[in-house]
Design an enzyme around this catalytic site. Structure first.
Site, PDB file in Angstrom:
ATOM      1  N   GLY A 141       0.816  -1.195   0.000  1.00 52.26           N
ATOM      2  CA  GLY A 141       0.000   0.000   0.000  1.00 52.26           C
ATOM      3  C   GLY A 141       0.855   1.251   0.000  1.00 52.26           C
ATOM      4  O   GLY A 141       2.089   1.194  -0.075  1.00 52.26           O
ATOM      5  N   THR A 170       3.664  -2.286   3.818  1.00 51.92           N
ATOM      6  CA  THR A 170       3.745  -3.561   3.118  1.00 51.92           C
ATOM      7  C   THR A 170       3.256  -4.646   4.078  1.00 51.92           C
ATOM      8  O   THR A 170       3.554  -4.597   5.273  1.00 51.92           O
ATOM      9  CB  THR A 170       5.199  -3.863   2.701  1.00 51.92           C
ATOM     10  OG1 THR A 170       5.668  -2.800   1.871  1.00 51.92           O
ATOM     11  CG2 THR A 170       5.290  -5.169   1.940  1.00 51.92           C
ATOM     12  N   VAL A 171       2.497  -5.607   3.547  1.00 48.38           N
ATOM     13  CA  VAL A 171       1.931  -6.655   4.389  1.00 48.38           C
ATOM     14  C   VAL A 171       2.474  -8.008   3.936  1.00 48.38           C
ATOM     15  O   VAL A 171       2.413  -8.350   2.746  1.00 48.38           O
ATOM     16  CB  VAL A 171       0.391  -6.658   4.333  1.00 48.38           C
ATOM     17  CG1 VAL A 171      -0.172  -7.706   5.295  1.00 48.38           C
ATOM     18  CG2 VAL A 171      -0.165  -5.277   4.675  1.00 48.38           C
ATOM     19  N   LYS A 195       2.143  -6.260   9.139  1.00 49.36           N
ATOM     20  CA  LYS A 195       2.083  -4.983   8.425  1.00 49.36           C
ATOM     21  C   LYS A 195       3.289  -4.144   8.841  1.00 49.36           C
ATOM     22  O   LYS A 195       3.459  -3.826  10.020  1.00 49.36           O
ATOM     23  CB  LYS A 195       0.776  -4.267   8.762  1.00 49.36           C
ATOM     24  CG  LYS A 195       0.541  -2.981   7.998  1.00 49.36           C
ATOM     25  CD  LYS A 195      -0.855  -2.456   8.309  1.00 49.36           C
ATOM     26  CE  LYS A 195      -1.160  -1.189   7.534  1.00 49.36           C
ATOM     27  NZ  LYS A 195      -2.528  -0.699   7.811  1.00 49.36           N
ATOM     28  N   ASP A 229     -11.808   5.905   5.220  1.00 52.11           N
ATOM     29  CA  ASP A 229     -11.256   5.349   3.983  1.00 52.11           C
ATOM     30  C   ASP A 229     -11.852   3.969   3.717  1.00 52.11           C
ATOM     31  O   ASP A 229     -11.135   2.969   3.620  1.00 52.11           O
ATOM     32  CB  ASP A 229      -9.732   5.268   4.075  1.00 52.11           C
ATOM     33  CG  ASP A 229      -9.082   5.046   2.707  1.00 52.11           C
ATOM     34  OD1 ASP A 229      -9.679   5.458   1.699  1.00 52.11           O
ATOM     35  OD2 ASP A 229      -7.992   4.455   2.657  1.00 52.11           O
TER      36      ASP A 229
END
Length: 468
Positions: free
Chosen positions: A19, A23-24, A39, A133
């Site tokens: 994202g 980062t995941v 995450k 969001d």
């Protein structure tokens, strides 16, 4: 991107997603024989203290709320280079974005899914949090059982942009995803509240349910100005279109107040038309009330009834009654009251509409689940826009079980009474509303009865509510 071999005590198996801020990775906890999602703050943001704090806030917020409808946090840590990471429950079913990319979700399934998403966001709203969001990528799925054979759970994720209602204002940075972001989120001077999430939920609903929703987003290039009627897919009740239209209204005041109200409206729109039921015998009334109950609405946090200091009452009972402004109530034994204004409710002159709270300890009632009590509010503005039954339908309690509504006539007011039962917090709450016969105003009473308080207690309390 090179995958790390380990993060903390976890073995890294593969990349799950990338994202803007993080980062995941899919990790494996050997000690517990379980997979987790880890995450990690993106390297290019590691030196931005504001973003680092936002990242940590998300983990703290999820840990504090700890609810089955939200992604759960197991642990937090820091990499050798100083970047923070959070260890989350792994959503093994992927995201809504993944499913929509694979093709349309069948209409009835999509409608049920939208209701589940609303219920998850309602958990945030009950705790005074705005997500800001809500997109398909932030809606995840997880098997209820570790072996993947159980019923699927819908989870709300990525609260990195979420803020407490007290802080979610124009003083915060612009946040949100175009196509799902409420119009006011693009205004640096706007106050952002639960109605921004209602807009996002409406956009998700259009993406799931509209016949003309493109694969890349919920509607055309400027959804905030979309005026054309919403065409629904086959299998979706036509009344749902009006609900989605109201949820995505350009002006916040024209939307549902919060996710729980939108959830209730969707449920009504999806319900098949029924013939009026025959009157129930009087003996059934106490049974219905025994089923009633729920956790108390926490003052103004859910966008419904709330109390703020500022009324002109003395706080002292006089001969068993208490008055503030036009409201007078008869106090149960051992109870006192304090004057208030009804948060979020304003009259034609712009002033807050009147209210009061009564309880054995009225100033502690909203925060202490052990205390019985009641909130009483009077609103001409609400009476102008809806009926008592419609108003109560906006004040549902997401994870609670409701009993059938009943009516009772007390002190000249025809009350609609609806009860809830919950497994957490206060076990019982009674919502009631009626139109004052001599004034164009709605009277609303939210009651948490004492342990031994049944329908007679509720009716006696309502009989003691007077408006002059």
């Amino acid at each position: 991107m090179t995958a790390p071999l380990r993060i903390g005590p976890y073995t890294i198996e593969r990349l799950l997603g990338v994202g803007s801020f993080a980062t995941v990775w899919l990790g494996y906890d050997r000690a517990l024989d379980a997979h987790v999602a880890i995450k990690v703050l993106a390297e290019n943001w590691s030196h931005d203290l504001r973003v680092r704090e936002r990242f940590r806030d998300e983990a703290r917020l999820l840990r504090r709320l700890e609810h089955e409808r939200l992604v759960r946090v197991h642990a937090v840590g820091e990499l050798p280079d100083g970047r923070p990471y959070a260890v989350l429950a792994w959503a093994d079913g992927g995201s809504l974005r993944d499913r929509l990319a694979a093709g349309p979700v069948p209409g009835p399934t999509a409608l049920r899914l939208l209701g589940e998403i609303c219920a998850g966001v309602a958990v945030l709203h009950r705790h005074g949090v705005v997500h800001r969001d809500l997109t398909p990528g932030n809606i995840l799925f997880r098997s209820a059982d570790a072996d993947g054979t159980g019923a699927e759970q819908v989870l709300i994720a990525d609260l990195g942009l979420a803020k407490a209602l007290a802080a979610a204002s124009g003083l915060t940075a612009r946040a949100g995803t175009p196509g799902y972001m409420a119009p006011e989120q693009d205004d640096p001077g706007a106050v952002i509240d639960t109605r921004a999430d209602v807009y996002g939920l409406g956009r998700l609903g259009i993406r799931l349910l509209a016949a003309d929703a493109p694969s890349g987003g919920p509607a055309g290039p400027d959804p905030a100005r979309r005026a054309a009627p919403i065409r629904l897919r086959e299998g979706v009740p036509s009344a749902v279109a009006a609900v989605l239209a109201r949820a995505t209204a350009r002006h916040p005041a024209d939307r549902y107040p919060d996710a729980a109200a939108l959830h209730a409206a969707l449920a009504r729109a999806a319900r098949p038309a029924r013939q009026p039921s025959s009157p129930r015998p009087a003996g059934r009334r106490s049974y219905r009330l025994r089923l009633a109950g729920a956790a108390v609405v926490a003052v103004a946090a859910v966008g419904g009834a709330g109390a703020e200091a500022g009324g002109n009452g003395s706080g002292r009972p006089a001969a068993g009654t208490y008055s503030t402004g036009p409201l007078t109530v008869a106090l149960p034994a051992g109870w006192s009251a304090t004057g208030a204004s009804w948060a979020g409710q304003y009259g034609a002159n712009g002033d807050p509409e009147p209210a009061l709270v009564m309880s054995p300890q009225p100033r502690r009632w909203a925060a202490d689940p052990r205390l019985p009590g009641a909130f009483v509010g009077l609103s001409a503005a609400t009476a102008a826009r809806t009926t008592p039954a419609g108003f109560l339908a906006e004040r549902t309690h997401g994870d609670c079980t409701s009993a059938p509504a009943r009516t009772t006539r007390q002190a000249g007011v025809e009350w609609t009474v609806l009860g809830y039962r919950c497994d957490r917090g206060r076990p019982q709450i009674v919502e009631s509303a009626g139109l004052h016969p001599g004034l164009a105003a709605l009277v609303y009473v939210q009651i948490v009865p004492p342990v031994n308080g049944g329908p007679d207690f509720v009716d006696t309390l309502l009989a003691g509510v007077r408006v002059r």
